[in-house]
Design a protein around this motif. Sequence first.
Motif, PDB file in Angstrom:
ATOM      1  N   SER A  50      12.520 -17.092   2.193  1.00 58.46           N
ATOM      2  CA  SER A  50      12.741 -18.517   2.206  1.00 58.46           C
ATOM      3  C   SER A  50      13.280 -18.942   3.416  1.00 58.46           C
ATOM      4  O   SER A  50      13.873 -18.589   3.981  1.00 58.46           O
ATOM      5  N   TRP A  52      15.317 -21.542   3.233  1.00 61.80           N
ATOM      6  CA  TRP A  52      16.453 -22.512   2.710  1.00 61.80           C
ATOM      7  C   TRP A  52      17.621 -22.645   3.880  1.00 61.80           C
ATOM      8  O   TRP A  52      17.983 -21.694   4.527  1.00 61.80           O
ATOM      9  N   ASN A  63      16.465 -22.261  -1.995  1.00 66.67           N
ATOM     10  CA  ASN A  63      17.010 -20.862  -2.632  1.00 66.67           C
ATOM     11  C   ASN A  63      16.610 -20.766  -4.025  1.00 66.67           C
ATOM     12  O   ASN A  63      16.407 -19.842  -4.492  1.00 66.67           O
ATOM     13  N   ASP A  64      16.668 -21.910  -4.680  1.00 66.37           N
ATOM     14  CA  ASP A  64      16.777 -21.867  -6.329  1.00 66.37           C
ATOM     15  C   ASP A  64      15.156 -21.606  -6.494  1.00 66.37           C
ATOM     16  O   ASP A  64      14.869 -20.669  -7.430  1.00 66.37           O
ATOM     17  N   VAL A  67      14.390 -17.904  -5.967  1.00 69.92           N
ATOM     18  CA  VAL A  67      14.917 -17.086  -7.178  1.00 69.92           C
ATOM     19  C   VAL A  67      13.767 -16.972  -8.293  1.00 69.92           C
ATOM     20  O   VAL A  67      13.572 -16.008  -8.893  1.00 69.92           O
ATOM     21  N   GLU A  68      13.180 -18.292  -8.511  1.00 69.61           N
ATOM     22  CA  GLU A  68      12.114 -18.174  -9.387  1.00 69.61           C
ATOM     23  C   GLU A  68      10.763 -17.251  -8.966  1.00 69.61           C
ATOM     24  O   GLU A  68      10.351 -16.699  -9.793  1.00 69.61           O
ATOM     25  N   LYS A  70      11.139 -14.724  -7.192  1.00 68.61           N
ATOM     26  CA  LYS A  70      11.578 -13.381  -7.347  1.00 68.61           C
ATOM     27  C   LYS A  70      11.288 -12.851  -8.866  1.00 68.61           C
ATOM     28  O   LYS A  70      10.901 -11.678  -9.232  1.00 68.61           O
ATOM     29  N   SER A  71      11.831 -13.984  -9.856  1.00 72.82           N
ATOM     30  CA  SER A  71      11.527 -13.518 -11.151  1.00 72.82           C
ATOM     31  C   SER A  71      10.194 -13.290 -11.682  1.00 72.82           C
ATOM     32  O   SER A  71       9.746 -12.433 -12.490  1.00 72.82           O
ATOM     33  N   GLN A  82      14.767 -10.679  -1.733  1.00 70.06           N
ATOM     34  CA  GLN A  82      14.815 -11.942  -1.145  1.00 70.06           C
ATOM     35  C   GLN A  82      15.509 -11.624   0.262  1.00 70.06           C
ATOM     36  O   GLN A  82      16.354 -11.195   0.611  1.00 70.06           O
ATOM     37  N   ASN A  84      16.078 -14.238   4.092  1.00 66.01           N
ATOM     38  CA  ASN A  84      16.083 -15.902   4.694  1.00 66.01           C
ATOM     39  C   ASN A  84      15.500 -15.807   6.224  1.00 66.01           C
ATOM     40  O   ASN A  84      15.643 -14.984   6.788  1.00 66.01           O
ATOM     41  N   TYR A 237       8.792 -25.843  -9.921  1.00 72.09           N
ATOM     42  CA  TYR A 237       9.462 -24.505 -10.529  1.00 72.09           C
ATOM     43  C   TYR A 237       8.299 -23.615 -11.133  1.00 72.09           C
ATOM     44  O   TYR A 237       8.493 -22.369 -10.812  1.00 72.09           O
ATOM     45  N   LYS A 241       7.142 -19.814  -9.474  1.00 64.83           N
ATOM     46  CA  LYS A 241       7.278 -18.547 -10.296  1.00 64.83           C
ATOM     47  C   LYS A 241       5.836 -17.891 -10.222  1.00 64.83           C
ATOM     48  O   LYS A 241       5.737 -16.762 -10.264  1.00 64.83           O
TER      49      LYS A 241
END
Length: 567
Positions: A50, A52, A63-64, A67-68, A70-71, A82, A84, A237, A241
């Motif tokens: 990222s 970010w 960053n948000d 996380v998606e 990564k999920s 993750q 940066n 989002y 993902k």
Amino acid sequence: MSTEGKNKKDLRIKSNVYTESDVKAPNRAMLRAVGFTDESFTKPQIGIASTWAEVTPCNIHLNDLAVEAKSGAGAAGGVPLQFNTITVSDGISMGTQGMRYSLPSRDLIADSIETVVGAENLDALVAIGACDKNIPGCAIAIANADVPAIFVYGGTIAPGQHRGKDIDLVSVFEGVGKLNAGDIDEAELNQIECNACPGAGACGGMYTANTMAAAMEALGLSLPGSASNPAESEDKYKDVKAAGEAVYNLLEAGIYPKDIMTKEAFENAITVVMALGGSTNATMHLLAIAHAAEVDLTIDDFNRIQEKVPHLADLKPSGRYVMQDLYKAGGVQGVMKMLHEAGYLNGECMTVTGKTIAENLAQVEGLKAGQDVIMPLDAPKRADGPLIVLKGNLSPSGAVAKVSGVKVARHEGPARVFNNEKDASDAVLNNKINEGDVLVIRYVGPKGGPGMPEMLSISSLLVGKGLGEKVALLTDGRFSGGTHGLVVGHIAPEAQSGGPIALLHEGDLVTIDSTKKEISCAVSEEEMSERRKGFSAPPLYRKGVLGKYAHNVTCASKGAVTDYLSR
């Protein structure tokens, strides 16, 4: 799983931390400290890179999104990790010495992502970027890392509002020129400033970030929709993902960047950039990405494609709309479907979906009925592309002009020569530049800058003062994707390398002819040879990042890359 993919995956399991060999126990021990279990060592490691940072609205939300991603990668069966890298803001550094760091940051981003993927022996990569240089930086890293990978765009910012009209960052730059011309007062400029950037996301017009995001989707490196989905939307989002899930599928299928980043795919990317009226920076960035992918793309390929692809998008900086409007009208995929059906795109190119361009577009509805963001093919804004490579005795290796919205096809006038942007800007602000002049800013190329800064501030000043098509602006530096008007950048060879622009004198007659694709000065070869005898380039910058960059970077016509000699 293909044989190639299966062998590649098995080889990594045997050669890295997945092995049961005692010699790898320390590797496993360290990974246990970040959450690995016995089961984790049976799964592929997927890097989530990222860009970010809190230094720019373009990247504040990444960053948000990471996380998606990564999920998604974890749900698909991988072990996501993750990390940066840096970003800088062109808009914030514009017109300052900080702008010299902008283009070098592209290579720093690429090198840092490649370094982590290589050092940690990661099996796949999702790279997330949202500003001008981290998009091509991520793409260069993907090409050099050579693991299954997907690029995700962080998305565009929503337009600001002022007096019932959409505005954006470029509105602020042009507002400074209007203030100087006496057309608005300081209170009005402050209102424009306060309303131009309402939230997260990259600059809203068809500027460099949105241009490169569209190019990545056309190249096949992004999932369909990634370029168009706004930063602060539910669709963004969802697509990030989905990218985490899709990269695992690429790993299983054995699809690598080299399978996607072909010459035909780069031609598709250039085609979409031309149709959308993208940034001049696309030429240099696509050349650099192609260099990393070892694809034989040259600056002359841009003119070849420009001649047959119409300009269709009514997007800022020269048009009415922003990227969010294109999203509502059907997005980049809608434009690609239109172009593919008309025979402009190669549908056989592979993409990160594991399907071809044609297969992806078969699932797309197309542009919305009644939209007017994209013109019909039989009534384009311009019959050919708006990005033109000019050559001549002032730029033998090529210069780049963006002629969308420019009514002047030919300009001839006396050179007004400056060796830095500040002196040129002062001359404009003090009304020392006149209609018909050719304003030249040199020694601001990749080596000379160093870092090839953008000239959005001074080009916006000219537009704001009503001189956008009455004064030509030439430079061996760059222009922002937000620049419009009679401008020519990327002049190569640059002044620092002894290019003809270094030999130009005040008052020399300069001609720019976009129809003939020529840029020249009325100085004989004999006179140029005589002037060259007295030429001496300033010493190259030697300190830190900029020093290393100045001593290694190629000219813009080769992508301003820093590893050219290694190929």
